[in-house]
Design a protein around this motif. Structure first.
Motif, PDB file in Angstrom:
ATOM      1  N   ALA A  22      80.733  25.560 209.332  1.00  0.00           N
ATOM      2  CA  ALA A  22      79.503  25.808 208.585  1.00  0.00           C
ATOM      3  C   ALA A  22      79.804  26.337 207.191  1.00  0.00           C
ATOM      4  O   ALA A  22      79.129  25.969 206.208  1.00  0.00           O
ATOM      5  CB  ALA A  22      78.631  26.801 209.347  1.00  0.00           C
ATOM      6  N   ALA A  26      78.811  24.383 203.675  1.00  0.00           N
ATOM      7  CA  ALA A  26      77.989  25.036 202.650  1.00  0.00           C
ATOM      8  C   ALA A  26      78.721  25.114 201.315  1.00  0.00           C
ATOM      9  O   ALA A  26      78.094  25.006 200.251  1.00  0.00           O
ATOM     10  CB  ALA A  26      77.591  26.434 203.124  1.00  0.00           C
ATOM     11  N   THR A  46      69.374  25.811 204.728  1.00  0.00           N
ATOM     12  CA  THR A  46      70.576  26.402 205.327  1.00  0.00           C
ATOM     13  C   THR A  46      70.368  27.882 205.601  1.00  0.00           C
ATOM     14  O   THR A  46      70.716  28.390 206.679  1.00  0.00           O
ATOM     15  CB  THR A  46      71.778  26.203 204.397  1.00  0.00           C
ATOM     16  OG1 THR A  46      72.032  24.800 204.243  1.00  0.00           O
ATOM     17  CG2 THR A  46      73.023  26.880 204.941  1.00  0.00           C
ATOM     18  N   ALA A  50      70.059  29.726 209.403  1.00  0.00           N
ATOM     19  CA  ALA A  50      70.915  30.853 209.774  1.00  0.00           C
ATOM     20  C   ALA A  50      70.077  32.075 210.134  1.00  0.00           C
ATOM     21  O   ALA A  50      70.403  32.809 211.079  1.00  0.00           O
ATOM     22  CB  ALA A  50      71.865  31.187 208.627  1.00  0.00           C
ATOM     23  N   ALA A 249      75.623  30.881 206.133  1.00  0.00           N
ATOM     24  CA  ALA A 249      75.715  29.738 207.042  1.00  0.00           C
ATOM     25  C   ALA A 249      76.715  30.017 208.154  1.00  0.00           C
ATOM     26  O   ALA A 249      76.464  29.713 209.337  1.00  0.00           O
ATOM     27  CB  ALA A 249      76.112  28.482 206.272  1.00  0.00           C
TER      28      ALA A 249
END
Length: 389
Positions: A22, A26, A46, A50, A249
């Motif tokens: 992740a 990102a 995003t 999260a 993220a």
């Protein structure tokens, strides 16, 4: 290079594969979460994904999750005399906390020193509930509203506090309740609703996320602590500054991974710790196991070899391939006397010898094997020197 075993998850955990993926995704994306164009909307998506995952980890409303740079900032944001709901100020006149809190709580609050009450703990490190009652009643009678901050689980001993009872008693006197749950979240099931707390601090890197992200979770999404610093309107005006999207993220991914397996991990990790502790007690009768008879995190052991400075044992284990910790090493890089053990009344000779061994998501049976092998190699020499001193 010889294989090493990492038994310092309470300081920081290795990053989980899901979190690493992740994070890298990102980093490859572009966009500020406050921008309205496509890239900005992608960044916002995003962040919000999260946020939902972090909220789910602790049974909270996602609207109450405020992303910060880590657990320390989350504590500082929470521990303020000034709260607001809309334009209404909900002031707190005094902070009540315990003697075994992390330095981020004991030194990171925003109350004047004379407005802080520090509660004693019992010999096992649990807050004295009767003393809490006395403090709450005293301040309520004087017309003062309290903010109570008691950690969920201790970073050095793993001892779990009677937090639901703390919250019940505090709310009976109109107090707000904060908990530093940095060590507990992802290691035991945590429900903010069940605990009844108003504010909860979390940290990403303790559960296998990336450093640089934490969260203050607020049970009432409309409750707003006074910000630590001012700027833009990010995080619903509760924490200024562009969000650290890659670390956020990764935090979300780590929270989802930890939460999905937490009940199974409690059983697995507890078995590792029990195997290590049983073998150490059997093979090394001089060893002192601290707080072995009280509810604590399944991953944490606090042991001591009286007469051997903790730093000597930590260094010896490190040279033998085992990473352990002691005292306030996580905050200073040095081994210092533990304020936690001192508050518990542990004799100084033992307190200055205590080290922490903490398992985590990446730990396995081979780590127990290597740790026991390291103890067998270093213990005789350390014991001889202690007896000769």
């Amino acid at each position: 290079m010889h294989e090493r075993t990492y038994l310092d998850h309470n300081a920081t955990a290795p990053i989980r594969p899901e979190a690493r993926a992740a994070l890298m995704d990102a980093l490859d994306a572009t966009g500020n979460g406050s921008a309205v164009h496509g890239e900005g909307r992608g960044a916002r998506a995003t962040i919000e994904a999260a946020r939902a995952k972090v909220a789910a980890l602790v049974g909270a409303d996602a609207r109450g999750v405020v992303f910060t740079a880590g657990g320390t900032e989350a504590d500082t944001l929470a521990l303020t005399p000034d709260f607001f709901r809309g334009e209404e100020r909900l002031g707190c006149d005094v902070l009540i906390t315990s003697a075994v809190e992390h330095a981020a709580v004991l030194r990171g609050h925003r109350f004047p020193v004379e407005q802080v009450d520090v509660l004693a703990v019992d010999s096992r490190g649990r807050v004295e509930l009767e003393e809490l009652d006395v403090a709450l009643a005293h301040h309520a009678e004087a017309g003062r509203r309290a903010l109570v901050s008691v950690m969920l689980a201790n970073n050095e001993t793993g001892v779990i506090q009677p937090l639901a009872e703390v919250a019940r008693r505090a709310h009976a006197h109109g107090a707000l309740v904060h908990t530093d749950a940095v060590q507990a979240a992802g290691r035991i099931p945590v429900s903010m609703r069940a605990l009844g707390v108003d504010l909860m601090s979390l940290s990403a890197h303790k559960i296998g996320g990336a450093p640089g992200s934490g969260a203050l979770v607020i049970a009432d999404p409309d409750l707003r602590p006074a910000p630590v610093f001012s700027g833009g309107g990010q995080e619903r005006g509760r924490r200024a500054g562009s969000e650290n999207i890659p670390s956020i993220a990764a935090f979300g991914a780590a929270a989802a991974s930890a939460g999905s397996a937490v009940e199974d991990e409690v059983v697995r990790i507890d078995a590792l710790r029990e195997r290590l502790e049983s073998a150490l007690r059997c093979e090394f009768p001089e060893l002192v196991l601290l707080v072995g008879d009280v509810e604590r995190l399944p991953n944490t052991s606090c042991v001591a070899l009286p007469g051997v400075p903790a730093e000597n044992l930590v260094i010896a284990l490190d040279l033998a391939g085992v990473a352990a910790s002691a005292g306030a090493a996580c905050s200073s890089g040095k081994v210092t006397a533990s304020h936690v053990l001192s508050a518990m009344g542990v004799p100084e000779r033992i307190a200055r010898s205590a080290i922490r061994l903490s398992f985590g998501w990446s730990s396995g049976e081979e780590d127990v094997d290597r740790a026991l092998g390291a103890f067998r190699r270093v213990w005789p020499g350390l014991l001889r020197r202690a007896r000769a001193a």
